[in-house]
Design a protein around this motif. Structure first.
Motif, short mmCIF file in Angstrom:
data_model
loop_
_atom_site.label_atom_id
_atom_site.label_comp_id
_atom_site.label_asym_id
_atom_site.label_seq_id
_atom_site.Cartn_x
_atom_site.Cartn_y
_atom_site.Cartn_z
N VAL A 65 0.88 -1.16 0.00
CA VAL A 65 0.00 0.00 0.00
C VAL A 65 0.92 1.21 0.00
O VAL A 65 1.69 1.40 0.93
CB VAL A 65 -0.91 0.02 1.25
N ILE A 71 -2.51 4.64 -3.87
CA ILE A 71 -3.75 5.24 -3.38
C ILE A 71 -4.21 6.35 -4.32
O ILE A 71 -5.38 6.41 -4.70
CB ILE A 71 -3.56 5.79 -1.94
N ASN A 73 -6.89 -0.21 -0.12
CA ASN A 73 -6.74 1.18 -0.58
C ASN A 73 -8.08 1.87 -0.68
O ASN A 73 -8.25 3.00 -0.22
CB ASN A 73 -6.05 1.23 -1.94
#
Length: 75
Positions: free
Chosen positions: A27, A32, A64
């Motif tokens: 992540v 994102i 996300n």
């Protein structure tokens, strides 16, 4: 990559990017932002389409979307 994928990724270059056979499990702020931009550009976009375009796992895309973007209605 077809025109739709190019547009969804927000690509500015026609050069081939780095490729890998395995999905990434990270992540990142970059992912994102990419996912957010893709969803805003195409509200009918499916989770598996994002996975295929960004080459990250379904779990990572889901995390996300739900945890970092706060988009609860997105599947």
């Amino acid at each position: 990559m077809d025109k739709r994928e190019f547009r969804l990724r927000g690509e500015m270059s026609t050069e081939d990017g780095e490729r890998s056979g395995s999905l990434k499990e990270v992540v990142t702020d970059e992912n994102i932002l990419k996912i957010h931009k893709m969803i805003l550009n195409d509200r009918k976009l499916k989770l598996n389409e994002i996975v295929d375009i960004l080459r990250i796992s379904t779990e990572c895309v889901h995390q996300n979307i739900h945890e970092y973007l706060g988009m609860r209605g997105f599947v």
